[in-house]
Motif scaffolding. Sequence first.
Motif, mmCIF file in Angstrom:
data_model
loop_
_atom_site.group_PDB
_atom_site.id
_atom_site.type_symbol
_atom_site.label_atom_id
_atom_site.label_comp_id
_atom_site.label_asym_id
_atom_site.label_seq_id
_atom_site.Cartn_x
_atom_site.Cartn_y
_atom_site.Cartn_z
ATOM 1 N N SER A 57 -41.420 49.559 -40.001
ATOM 2 C CA SER A 57 -40.259 49.277 -39.358
ATOM 3 C C SER A 57 -39.149 50.381 -39.080
ATOM 4 C CB SER A 57 -39.642 48.086 -40.229
ATOM 5 O OG SER A 57 -40.400 46.947 -40.227
ATOM 6 N N TYR A 58 -38.580 50.006 -38.119
ATOM 7 C CA TYR A 58 -37.481 51.119 -37.604
ATOM 8 C C TYR A 58 -36.436 50.507 -36.925
ATOM 9 C CZ TYR A 58 -39.377 51.613 -32.964
ATOM 10 O OH TYR A 58 -39.887 51.139 -31.751
ATOM 11 N N GLU A 59 -35.328 51.245 -36.914
ATOM 12 C CA GLU A 59 -34.095 50.577 -36.117
ATOM 13 C C GLU A 59 -34.093 51.251 -34.839
ATOM 14 O OE1 GLU A 59 -31.659 48.397 -37.061
ATOM 15 O OE2 GLU A 59 -33.065 47.865 -38.509
ATOM 16 N N ASP A 60 -33.803 50.576 -33.732
ATOM 17 C CA ASP A 60 -33.801 50.946 -32.377
ATOM 18 C C ASP A 60 -32.308 50.727 -31.957
ATOM 19 O OD1 ASP A 60 -34.362 51.743 -29.946
ATOM 20 O OD2 ASP A 60 -35.013 49.875 -29.080
ATOM 21 N N CYS A 61 -31.483 51.605 -31.901
ATOM 22 C CA CYS A 61 -30.232 51.436 -31.476
ATOM 23 C C CYS A 61 -29.907 52.229 -29.964
ATOM 24 C CB CYS A 61 -29.449 52.268 -32.486
ATOM 25 S SG CYS A 61 -29.655 51.354 -34.184
ATOM 26 N N ARG A 62 -28.795 51.536 -29.536
ATOM 27 C CA ARG A 62 -28.560 51.989 -28.283
ATOM 28 C C ARG A 62 -27.037 51.639 -27.976
ATOM 29 N NH1 ARG A 62 -30.854 47.227 -27.452
ATOM 30 N NH2 ARG A 62 -29.860 45.434 -26.191
ATOM 31 N N THR A 63 -26.161 52.186 -27.020
ATOM 32 C CA THR A 63 -25.170 52.047 -26.782
ATOM 33 C C THR A 63 -24.912 51.425 -25.538
ATOM 34 O OG1 THR A 63 -24.071 54.015 -27.959
ATOM 35 C CG2 THR A 63 -22.754 53.060 -26.427
ATOM 36 N N GLN A 64 -23.950 50.211 -25.652
ATOM 37 C CA GLN A 64 -23.743 49.522 -24.386
ATOM 38 C C GLN A 64 -22.484 49.085 -24.223
ATOM 39 O OE1 GLN A 64 -26.449 46.020 -25.257
ATOM 40 N NE2 GLN A 64 -24.813 44.978 -26.100
ATOM 41 N N THR A 65 -22.100 48.513 -23.107
ATOM 42 C CA THR A 65 -20.786 48.279 -22.341
ATOM 43 C C THR A 65 -20.332 46.832 -23.367
ATOM 44 O OG1 THR A 65 -20.806 49.358 -20.507
ATOM 45 C CG2 THR A 65 -19.148 47.661 -20.715
ATOM 46 N N ARG A 66 -19.350 46.792 -23.839
ATOM 47 C CA ARG A 66 -18.719 45.664 -24.545
ATOM 48 C C ARG A 66 -17.706 45.033 -23.571
ATOM 49 N NH1 ARG A 66 -16.607 47.687 -28.666
ATOM 50 N NH2 ARG A 66 -14.333 47.912 -27.919
ATOM 51 N N TYR A 67 -18.091 43.602 -23.360
ATOM 52 C CA TYR A 67 -17.042 42.821 -22.669
ATOM 53 C C TYR A 67 -16.331 41.906 -23.344
ATOM 54 C CZ TYR A 67 -20.047 44.606 -18.838
ATOM 55 O OH TYR A 67 -20.872 45.439 -17.918
ATOM 56 N N ARG A 68 -14.980 41.400 -22.713
ATOM 57 C CA ARG A 68 -14.183 40.507 -23.260
ATOM 58 C C ARG A 68 -14.143 39.290 -21.912
ATOM 59 N NH1 ARG A 68 -10.209 44.398 -22.088
ATOM 60 N NH2 ARG A 68 -8.494 43.518 -20.762
ATOM 61 N N SER A 69 -13.603 38.114 -22.672
ATOM 62 C CA SER A 69 -13.509 37.146 -21.420
ATOM 63 C C SER A 69 -11.835 36.976 -21.120
ATOM 64 C CB SER A 69 -13.711 35.788 -22.063
ATOM 65 O OG SER A 69 -15.349 35.723 -22.151
ATOM 66 N N GLU A 70 -11.731 36.888 -19.830
ATOM 67 C CA GLU A 70 -10.209 36.784 -19.472
ATOM 68 C C GLU A 70 -10.125 35.668 -18.624
ATOM 69 O OE1 GLU A 70 -8.720 40.132 -17.276
ATOM 70 O OE2 GLU A 70 -8.382 41.293 -19.267
ATOM 71 N N PRO A 71 -8.854 34.694 -18.817
ATOM 72 C CA PRO A 71 -8.772 33.531 -17.961
ATOM 73 C C PRO A 71 -8.344 33.962 -16.540
ATOM 74 C CG PRO A 71 -6.834 34.029 -19.281
ATOM 75 C CD PRO A 71 -7.856 35.068 -19.738
ATOM 76 N N VAL A 72 -8.883 33.143 -15.665
ATOM 77 C CA VAL A 72 -8.436 33.318 -14.356
ATOM 78 C C VAL A 72 -7.704 32.148 -13.805
ATOM 79 C CG1 VAL A 72 -9.468 33.351 -11.836
ATOM 80 C CG2 VAL A 72 -10.511 34.694 -13.658
ATOM 81 N N TYR A 73 -6.641 32.158 -13.261
ATOM 82 C CA TYR A 73 -5.693 31.120 -12.801
ATOM 83 C C TYR A 73 -5.829 31.309 -11.234
ATOM 84 C CZ TYR A 73 -3.837 31.453 -17.486
ATOM 85 O OH TYR A 73 -3.722 31.489 -18.800
ATOM 86 N N ASP A 74 -5.432 29.882 -10.822
ATOM 87 C CA ASP A 74 -5.163 29.621 -9.340
ATOM 88 C C ASP A 74 -4.341 28.503 -8.999
ATOM 89 O OD1 ASP A 74 -5.704 29.870 -6.666
ATOM 90 O OD2 ASP A 74 -7.924 29.997 -6.837
ATOM 91 N N LEU A 75 -3.986 28.204 -7.787
ATOM 92 C CA LEU A 75 -3.108 27.180 -7.670
ATOM 93 C C LEU A 75 -4.057 25.697 -7.520
ATOM 94 C CD1 LEU A 75 -0.810 28.620 -4.779
ATOM 95 C CD2 LEU A 75 -0.300 27.909 -7.200
ATOM 96 N N SER A 76 -3.496 24.757 -8.192
ATOM 97 C CA SER A 76 -4.198 23.566 -8.098
ATOM 98 C C SER A 76 -3.008 22.569 -7.738
ATOM 99 C CB SER A 76 -4.555 23.088 -9.710
ATOM 100 O OG SER A 76 -4.880 21.522 -9.590
ATOM 101 N N CYS A 77 -3.541 21.762 -6.578
ATOM 102 C CA CYS A 77 -2.590 20.820 -6.041
ATOM 103 C C CYS A 77 -2.837 19.430 -5.899
ATOM 104 C CB CYS A 77 -2.465 21.466 -4.414
ATOM 105 S SG CYS A 77 -2.092 23.058 -4.312
ATOM 106 N N THR A 78 -1.823 18.442 -5.659
ATOM 107 C CA THR A 78 -2.290 17.134 -5.505
ATOM 108 C C THR A 78 -2.154 16.682 -4.096
ATOM 109 O OG1 THR A 78 -1.161 16.532 -7.491
ATOM 110 C CG2 THR A 78 -1.480 14.818 -5.983
ATOM 111 N N TYR A 79 -3.174 15.967 -3.586
ATOM 112 C CA TYR A 79 -3.278 15.472 -2.082
ATOM 113 C C TYR A 79 -4.087 13.984 -2.122
ATOM 114 C CZ TYR A 79 -8.457 16.256 -2.688
ATOM 115 O OH TYR A 79 -9.790 15.980 -3.071
ATOM 116 N N ASP A 80 -3.421 13.404 -0.797
ATOM 117 C CA ASP A 80 -3.982 12.101 -0.654
ATOM 118 C C ASP A 80 -5.320 12.285 0.423
ATOM 119 O OD1 ASP A 80 -1.675 11.142 -1.977
ATOM 120 O OD2 ASP A 80 -0.393 11.070 -0.037
ATOM 121 N N THR A 81 -6.009 11.298 -0.160
ATOM 122 C CA THR A 81 -7.148 11.104 0.687
ATOM 123 C C THR A 81 -7.661 9.583 0.386
ATOM 124 O OG1 THR A 81 -9.413 12.015 0.973
ATOM 125 C CG2 THR A 81 -8.741 11.669 -1.326
#
Length: 375
Positions: A264-288
């Motif tokens: 048994s052996y340890e296979d190690c590598r370096t990889q990019t770490r990611y974090r989650s960020e919220p994405v905002y947008d305009l939400s509107c009310t409309y008639d239908t």
Amino acid sequence: MAKRTRIIEGTWNCTSCDTRDIPARLRNCPSCNNPREETGQESEFEFGDVDAASGKAQREGVTDEKALSASGAGADWFCDYCGASNRGDTPLCRNCRAERSATSRALVAEPEPSDAPPPPPAKKGSSRKWLYVGLVLLAVFMCFFWGSRTHDVTGKVVATEWTRTVHRESFQRVSKTGWRDELSTTSPRMPVNGQGEVPGVENIRDCTRRQRGTRQVADGTERVCSTKTREVQCGTEEKCTRQKLGNGYMKEVCEDVPKYCDESYEDCRTQTRYRSEPVYDLSCTYDTYAWKEVDVREQSGNDSSPRWPELPVGRNDRLRREEKYLVRIQYEDDGVQKHELEPKSEAEFLSWKNGQSVSLQVSNLGTVSDVAHAP
């Protein structure tokens, strides 16, 4: 690596007096002096047990010159006149002095073994395990075969039922919310005879920023390791091959070969770490406009005249209909049994009458596979 050679002496059993384990160098039985003859038993030699892992014979090898000379004399031959066995390098029968002829049968020596390593020994219990698995599969197959066989049974219709439902939906003005980049003002169009409508988008208003989702953003690097297994040489082990010489002796060649183990052996590598960020947008009310259920009526019965309930329909309304039919059948098969049939259409439902005889195909497990009108 250096090879080590040994000569193993076999033993034979006398068929005249049942003396056992006679050394191959003795061509006559030491008890009754019967010469070893050309028979299926006396010409078959036993060389003892063999180690399953290495293939090495457990019997000690011979070292005396007489035995070594006999092992190198070639395959034994049997006299055409008296049947006695003789050394492969002698032209005359030791028993009756008859000459060896072209028809004198000789024991067949095995060919030299190849350099290929012997196959790994079978794991103990593996054959028993597969035998058990085979028996289980056979039992399952026999149960399935018996259970799937069908027989004909006669029954009768004991009840028929129907249910019909009508839903009234109205095309009404409603308020909804949506993302601003997906909204485009369009005029609505009212339905004609319950179809051809266009919901439309009007009066877009009250737009606010809201979280629409998330995105992954690079945030440095991280070291990730996983445990893996590889084969590495972990010393040597002895492996042996054997060759029967056709004269009561066997040549054994042993050598040390690399031995491999799992590591048994340890296979190690370096990889990019990611974090989650919220994405905002305009939400509107409309008639239908949208279809909304405003009324529902249901009617059922057990006769042979299915009927739709009545509902008034307005200008911007439409009706949605649902129907369900049920035929109850009773039959005798190791007691009173029941079966329900669900016709897909009114015509199919009306073909079944209360009290009517029916023919069923029933499996040995009690499953109904087919229902038909009795002839």
